[in-house]
Design a protein around this motif. Structure first.
Motif, short mmCIF file in Angstrom:
data_model
loop_
_atom_site.label_atom_id
_atom_site.label_comp_id
_atom_site.label_asym_id
_atom_site.label_seq_id
_atom_site.Cartn_x
_atom_site.Cartn_y
_atom_site.Cartn_z
N GLN A 6 0.83 -1.20 0.00
CA GLN A 6 0.00 0.00 0.00
C GLN A 6 0.86 1.26 0.00
N VAL A 7 0.34 2.30 -0.63
CA VAL A 7 1.03 3.58 -0.68
C VAL A 7 1.22 4.12 0.74
N GLY A 8 2.42 4.59 1.03
CA GLY A 8 2.69 5.15 2.35
C GLY A 8 3.33 4.16 3.30
N GLN A 9 3.34 2.87 2.94
CA GLN A 9 3.98 1.88 3.79
C GLN A 9 5.50 1.95 3.64
N LYS A 10 6.20 1.36 4.59
CA LYS A 10 7.66 1.29 4.50
C LYS A 10 8.06 0.49 3.27
N PRO A 11 9.31 0.69 2.77
CA PRO A 11 9.80 -0.18 1.69
C PRO A 11 9.73 -1.64 2.12
N LEU A 12 9.62 -2.53 1.15
CA LEU A 12 9.48 -3.96 1.47
C LEU A 12 10.65 -4.48 2.29
N TRP A 13 11.87 -4.06 1.94
CA TRP A 13 13.02 -4.56 2.69
C TRP A 13 12.95 -4.12 4.15
N SER A 14 12.43 -2.90 4.40
CA SER A 14 12.33 -2.40 5.77
C SER A 14 11.25 -3.16 6.55
N GLN A 15 10.13 -3.47 5.89
CA GLN A 15 9.10 -4.28 6.54
C GLN A 15 9.65 -5.66 6.90
N LEU A 16 10.40 -6.24 5.97
CA LEU A 16 10.99 -7.56 6.20
C LEU A 16 12.01 -7.50 7.33
N TYR A 17 12.81 -6.44 7.35
CA TYR A 17 13.78 -6.26 8.44
C TYR A 17 13.07 -6.22 9.79
#
Length: 237
Positions: A6-17
């Motif tokens: 979704q727009v406004g969410q953290k980058p995928l790598w940051s979410q995974l981190y």
């Protein structure tokens, strides 16, 4: 499990981190454990190898994991015990004998938000207690807190939540034995301006507190503080 696009969410790598970091700090991945392979993580989260490697590189920088030849990616010993506290300095409250008060705004039963459900390891269809509190100084809101409690905690929306929440949890036989916190700074959002009844842009501090009773995750608190009136104290041991 899939990450949010979704727009406004953290980058995928940051979410995974964030997810892998939580698994390490909570003890799901213990010292000496070998993390799943890059391919396994790619399949679990439906992400690219580049995303996985970016998250892994960040974990290495944080000294949480190490790539070891012949063994793979290994969880390191978490060395520092960290104690954090927010100390209010709003207009020298104590010196001027101003009124400081934390009030319970609402206690309700809600469906578990996705991040809370993940932390508690429950379905998002499960109901949890949501406790909303605010700290006032001379009738001005200076901090707000949203706390979610695991469904196993034997408390209801009819209970009196005035006073110390941790004392109440201890009486309920679910004492908080350890916590993990994530703290960040940001510019106040439109919704937060409404909560604090202010119009101007200013900095706020966000604090996510995840509490455990032994090995069970039971408390998830999202707090927001007006940065101009608080200082963060960190004690490294």
């Amino acid at each position: 499990m899939k990450l949010s696009y979704q727009v406004g969410q953290k980058p995928l790598w940051s979410q995974l981190y964030d997810i892998l970091e939580m698994r390490i700090l909570s003890g799901e991945y213990k010292e000496g454990d070998t993390l799943p392979s890059e391919v396994a993580i790619m399949q679990e989260f439906d992400v690219s190898r580049i995303t996985v490697r970016q998250a892994m590189d960040k974990l290495i920088q944080a000294q949480l994991i190490s790539r070891q030849r012949g063994k793979g990616t290994v969880v390191l010993k978490y060395k520092n015990k960290v104690t954090t506290a927010f100390q209010s300095s709003f207009q020298e409250v104590k010196e001027k004998n101003q009124l400081k008060d934390r009030q319970v705004i609402a206690v309700e039963s809600v469906k578990a938000p996705s991040e809370v459900a993940y932390f508690f390891d429950i379905p998002t269809s499960d109901s949890v207690i949501k406790l909303t509190r605010q700290t006032f100084i001379n009738e001005e809101v200076v901090a707000c807190y949203e706390t979610y409690l695991h469904p196993l905690v034997p408390l209801t929306v009819q209970d009196d939540f005035k006073g110390s929440l941790y004392t109440k949890l201890e009486i309920a036989s679910y004492p908080i034995t350890n916590v993990m916190e994530k703290i960040s700074a940001a510019l106040i959002s439109t919704q937060e301006k409404k909560i604090f009844s202010i119009e101007q842009d200013e900095a706020v501090m966000h604090r996510i507190r995840m509490g455990y009773s032994h090995d069970l995750a039971i408390e998830y608190t999202y707090a927001t503080y007006l940065a101009r009136g608080y200082e963060l104290i960190i004690d490294l041991k």
